[in-house]
Write a protein that holds these residues in place. Structure first.
Motif, PDB file in Angstrom:
ATOM      1  N   ALA A   1      14.554   8.866  14.416  1.00  0.00           N
ATOM      2  CA  ALA A   1      15.174   9.810  14.425  1.00  0.00           C
ATOM      3  C   ALA A   1      14.678  10.838  15.455  1.00  0.00           C
ATOM      4  CB  ALA A   1      15.394  10.748  13.080  1.00  0.00           C
ATOM      5  N   VAL A   2      13.387  11.090  15.610  1.00  0.00           N
ATOM      6  CA  VAL A   2      12.808  12.062  16.695  1.00  0.00           C
ATOM      7  C   VAL A   2      13.136  11.547  18.125  1.00  0.00           C
ATOM      8  CG1 VAL A   2      10.740  13.030  17.228  1.00  0.00           C
ATOM      9  CG2 VAL A   2      11.403  13.039  14.945  1.00  0.00           C
ATOM     10  N   LEU A   3      12.706  10.357  18.130  1.00  0.00           N
ATOM     11  CA  LEU A   3      13.013   9.750  19.398  1.00  0.00           C
ATOM     12  C   LEU A   3      14.275   9.688  19.970  1.00  0.00           C
ATOM     13  CD1 LEU A   3      10.647   6.376  19.116  1.00  0.00           C
ATOM     14  CD2 LEU A   3      10.538   8.557  20.641  1.00  0.00           C
TER      15      LEU A   3
ATOM     16  N   ARG B   1       0.804  -1.097  -0.063  1.00  0.00           N
ATOM     17  CA  ARG B   1       0.177   0.085  -0.253  1.00  0.00           C
ATOM     18  C   ARG B   1       0.772   1.172   0.127  1.00  0.00           C
ATOM     19  NH1 ARG B   1      -4.077  -1.650   4.810  1.00  0.00           N
ATOM     20  NH2 ARG B   1      -4.869  -3.215   4.001  1.00  0.00           N
ATOM     21  N   PHE B   2       1.817   1.311   0.855  1.00  0.00           N
ATOM     22  CA  PHE B   2       2.491   2.705   1.098  1.00  0.00           C
ATOM     23  C   PHE B   2       4.099   2.573   0.503  1.00  0.00           C
ATOM     24  CE2 PHE B   2      -0.219   1.580   4.903  1.00  0.00           C
ATOM     25  CZ  PHE B   2      -1.195   2.815   4.682  1.00  0.00           C
ATOM     26  N   GLY B   3       4.394   1.529   0.168  1.00  0.00           N
ATOM     27  CA  GLY B   3       5.715   1.229  -0.470  1.00  0.00           C
ATOM     28  C   GLY B   3       6.946   1.840   0.446  1.00  0.00           C
ATOM     29  N   ASP B   4       7.846   2.695   0.118  1.00  0.00           N
ATOM     30  CA  ASP B   4       8.966   3.014   0.832  1.00  0.00           C
ATOM     31  C   ASP B   4       8.562   4.048   1.706  1.00  0.00           C
ATOM     32  OD1 ASP B   4      10.704   1.191  -0.043  1.00  0.00           O
ATOM     33  OD2 ASP B   4      11.572   2.391  -1.667  1.00  0.00           O
ATOM     34  N   TRP B   5       7.384   4.810   1.553  1.00  0.00           N
ATOM     35  CA  TRP B   5       7.054   5.800   2.501  1.00  0.00           C
ATOM     36  C   TRP B   5       6.929   5.181   4.020  1.00  0.00           C
ATOM     37  CZ3 TRP B   5       7.967  10.683   1.232  1.00  0.00           C
ATOM     38  CH2 TRP B   5       7.912  10.987   0.129  1.00  0.00           C
ATOM     39  N   LEU B   6       6.579   3.943   4.223  1.00  0.00           N
ATOM     40  CA  LEU B   6       6.289   3.396   5.478  1.00  0.00           C
ATOM     41  C   LEU B   6       7.771   3.332   6.142  1.00  0.00           C
ATOM     42  CD1 LEU B   6       4.460   2.019   7.329  1.00  0.00           C
ATOM     43  CD2 LEU B   6       4.867   0.023   6.182  1.00  0.00           C
TER      44      LEU B   6
ATOM     45  N   ILE C   1       9.131   5.353   9.623  1.00  0.00           N
ATOM     46  CA  ILE C   1       9.829   4.918  10.667  1.00  0.00           C
ATOM     47  C   ILE C   1      11.007   5.436  11.090  1.00  0.00           C
ATOM     48  CG2 ILE C   1      10.438   2.447  11.446  1.00  0.00           C
ATOM     49  CD1 ILE C   1       7.981   1.107   9.926  1.00  0.00           C
ATOM     50  N   LEU C   2      12.101   5.548  10.087  1.00  0.00           N
ATOM     51  CA  LEU C   2      13.009   6.112  10.201  1.00  0.00           C
ATOM     52  C   LEU C   2      13.023   7.552  10.689  1.00  0.00           C
ATOM     53  CD1 LEU C   2      14.879   4.769   7.093  1.00  0.00           C
ATOM     54  CD2 LEU C   2      15.198   4.002   9.472  1.00  0.00           C
ATOM     55  N   ALA C   3      11.878   8.326  10.366  1.00  0.00           N
ATOM     56  CA  ALA C   3      11.972   9.492  10.772  1.00  0.00           C
ATOM     57  C   ALA C   3      11.360   9.533  12.393  1.00  0.00           C
ATOM     58  CB  ALA C   3      10.816  10.393   9.850  1.00  0.00           C
TER      59      ALA C   3
END
Length: 140
Positions: free
Chosen positions: A92-94, A78-83, A87-89
């Protein structure tokens, strides 16, 4: 999904079977039915769960039909690499938040250590000053 292939260069080896199994994995990965047509390899129909509904042997001429179910779309389909990017973003925020918290705690510890050192030196300073004053008064 439709997979049109030419497995003729494999001949009578295990290559066409491996290609068919890899195509089955892609059907499961995408959650979509697969229709595979091979001129010299294995042709067939695979459902979204990887079950072979129809299989036609290698090096044979035949025709077949099979019902195809509606695709069940998995998150990656459904979402491809955007998913993955989301998750990586999030990580990074955490990580930035945890780093900021650790830096603040480190600064507080350093500040409290400096205060304790200054507080430990204060009485000595007062005593030394008072001794100096006492000694100066005695010798005047």
């Amino acid at each position: 999904m439709i997979n049109v292939t030419n497995d003729g260069w494999f001949g009578e080896t295990t290559g066409p079977y491996q290609h068919f199994h890899q195509a089955r994995v892609r059907a499961v990965e995408e959650g979509a039915p697969l229709v595979r047509a091979a001129n010299n390899g294995i042709s067939g129909v695979v459902d979204p769960f990887g079950r072979v509904l129809v299989s036609l042997a290698s090096m044979s001429v035949a025709r077949s039909t099979a019902p195809c179910r509606k695709p069940c779309r998995y998150p990656y389909a459904r979402f491809g690499d955007w998913l993955l990017a989301a998750i990586l973003a999030l990580f990074a925020v955490l990580a930035a938040g945890l780093r900021k918290k650790a830096v603040n705690q480190s600064l507080e510890v350093n500040l409290s250590r400096k205060r304790s050192v200054i507080d430990a030196l204060r009485p000595c300073t007062y005593e030394v000053q008072s001794l100096c004053l006492w000694n100066c008064w005695l010798y005047e």
